[in-house]
Structures are given as structure tokens and as C-alpha cells.
Design an enzyme around this catalytic site. Structure first.
Site, PDB file in Angstrom:
ATOM      1  N   GLU A 186       0.838  -1.200   0.000  1.00 28.62           N
ATOM      2  CA  GLU A 186       0.000   0.000   0.000  1.00 28.62           C
ATOM      3  C   GLU A 186       0.872   1.248   0.000  1.00 28.62           C
ATOM      4  O   GLU A 186       0.625   2.208  -0.755  1.00 28.62           O
ATOM      5  CB  GLU A 186      -0.907  -0.007   1.223  1.00 28.62           C
ATOM      6  N   ASP A 210       0.844   3.843  -3.153  1.00 32.36           N
ATOM      7  CA  ASP A 210       0.463   5.247  -2.946  1.00 32.36           C
ATOM      8  C   ASP A 210       1.431   6.172  -3.678  1.00 32.36           C
ATOM      9  O   ASP A 210       1.027   7.126  -4.340  1.00 32.36           O
ATOM     10  CB  ASP A 210       0.455   5.545  -1.444  1.00 32.36           C
ATOM     11  N   ASP A 230      -7.162   1.007   0.362  1.00 28.08           N
ATOM     12  CA  ASP A 230      -5.828   0.493   0.705  1.00 28.08           C
ATOM     13  C   ASP A 230      -5.458  -0.697  -0.179  1.00 28.08           C
ATOM     14  O   ASP A 230      -4.309  -0.815  -0.633  1.00 28.08           O
ATOM     15  CB  ASP A 230      -5.782   0.062   2.178  1.00 28.08           C
ATOM     16  N   GLU A 283      -4.489   0.528  -3.655  1.00 20.49           N
ATOM     17  CA  GLU A 283      -3.122   1.046  -3.651  1.00 20.49           C
ATOM     18  C   GLU A 283      -2.112  -0.101  -3.598  1.00 20.49           C
ATOM     19  O   GLU A 283      -1.069  -0.049  -4.264  1.00 20.49           O
ATOM     20  CB  GLU A 283      -2.906   1.978  -2.466  1.00 20.49           C
TER      21      GLU A 283
END
Length: 228
Positions: free
Chosen positions: A45, A49, A118, A121
Site C-alpha cells: 500500500e 500510494d 488500501d 493502492e
């Protein structure tokens, strides 16, 4: 639980190392209950991101050659927010593939916006590790094509309190802005975060939310409302 190979088809990307995709859909609650020696999707994650932000940033830079940095920052923040990620996750039916602990699953975790965002990502991070930057760029631009097109046509009402506050404070002179996590409470399936906003080391506002990002936005909003 649906076959993860079906998720590959929906993503339009075939993994060389399918274990990366499995890790991307493994929530921390599942690891705690079923696989103590395993890894959750939290590290992926973090990676996803960064690359999601970079791909969207580059696309906006190319799409809006005459716009200033502030506009680009606000638009990017809107596109890479939790809601945007969760919306794309829902289109993929991603909740059906996420590995959750029993408590999280029974309490609606498969539909929870923060968990979906989440995992989305984390998948982006997994694709980067598996196929490199060009692969992750192609995936992001394809999956988020509709929202990018909406941005091009001005269909977003952009309200990014963190960026707005940053710009306002910097206009008044140099300042250091920091968001500090004060408290994390509640069970895994229903956590609440409290964040303190500090400017030049001084606490000026607080915000709470169901994710750290939401709490930070609310703290920034509280600070801006004080200034009105």
C-alpha cells in the site's frame, strides 16, 4: 472467496509472480487471525500510494500545460483520494477478493471504503514490483481513465483542505506544517484516528476520521475555518 485469477482478468494484467497479488489483497486482520508469519498488504500500500501519485501527477502535468502548481496539486489530491480509489475498487468487485479476519469480514469490511482504497493502492504497488513503471502506468491510466477525463472537463469540485491550507500559510510566509497522529482507537474493523495539526511546532487544530487521511483533512479544515 473468489478465485484470484478472476481478479487478474478484471485488472487486465497478468502477474508473473501471482503471490504479489495475493499479498496485495491480504488485510492485516487476516494475518493476525490466520497467518502470523505472513505479511499484510500494508507495505505494498505504501509503495502503491507513491506510484499512483506519480502517474496521476505526470498525466495532469501533460493534460494541463497552462495551469499553475496549485491547481495541479488540488486536482491530483482529488483524484488520488480514498474515495476515488474505493470507487474503482468497487467497479472491480475487489471486496470479494480481499482476505479478511473473521471479525472484519462479519462487520462489513469488504465494503469499507478505507479497506478497499488500501487494497487498490496495494495492487498498484504489486504491479510495479511485478512489471515495472510502464506496467503500473498503463494500469492506472486505464482504470482511472474516466475520472481523469472528468478532471480534464472540469467536472470535479475540488476541495482539498490540506493543500488549501498549505498554500494559504505559505502565502503568509515560510511555515512548517506537520500532522501528528495522537490516537488510534477501536477494533480493526472500525478504527478511529485523531490527528493534531502543528504549525511551526505549535498545535493549532485537531481532526478525527476513519482513516489517517480523513483525519488530516478534517484538521486542516478546522484550521481554515478558524481563519474565516
Amino acid at each position: 472467496m473468489e478465485d484470484i485469477r478472476q481478479l487478474e482478468k478484471k485488472l487486465g494484467y497478468r502477474f508473473k509472480d501471482r503471490s504479489l497479488l495475493k499479498k496485495a489483497v491480504t488485510h492485516s486482520s487476516y494475518v493476525k487471525e490466520h497467518d502470523r508469519n505472513g505479511q499484510s498488504n500494508e507495505r505494498l500500500e505504501f509503495l502503491g500510494d507513491a506510484f499512483f501519485d506519480a502517474v496521476i501527477g505526470e498525466e495532469l502535468y501533460r493534460s494541463f500545460p497552462k495551469e499553475e502548481e496549485g491547481f495541479l496539486s488540488r486536482t491530483r489530491a482529488t483524484l488520488v483520494c480514498e474515495k476515488s480509489l474505493a470507487n474503482e475498487a468497487r467497479k472491480l468487485g475487489l471486496g470479494n477478493y480481499i482476505l479478511l479476519g473473521n471479525g472484519e469480514a462479519h462487520n462489513g469490511g469488504r465494503k469499507r471504503e478505507s479497506i478497499l482504497a488500501d487494497a487498490m493502492e496495494a495492487i498498484i504497488g504489486a504491479v510495479y514490483l511485478d512489471g515495472g513503471f510502464e506496467a503500473v502506468k498503463e494500469l492506472v491510466l486505464r482504470l482511472f481513465a474516466a475520472v481523469i477525463e472528468d478532471a480534464r472537463h472540469g467536472k470535479f469540485i475540488i476541495v482539498d483542505y490540506k493543500t488549501t491550507l498549505q498554500e494559504k500559510i505559505q502565502n503568509d510566509g515560510a511555515a512548517r506544517i506537520k500532522y501528528v497522529l495522537l490516537k488510534e482507537s477501536g477494533p480493526d474493523h472500525d478504527k478511529t484516528f485523531q490527528v493534531q495539526l502543528e504549525v511551526n511546532g505549535k498545535a493549532v487544530a485537531r481532526g478525527t476520521g476513519k482513516s489517517k487521511k480523513q483525519a488530516e483533512q478534517r484538521a486542516a479544515r478546522a484550521m481554515l475555518e478558524k481563519e474565516i
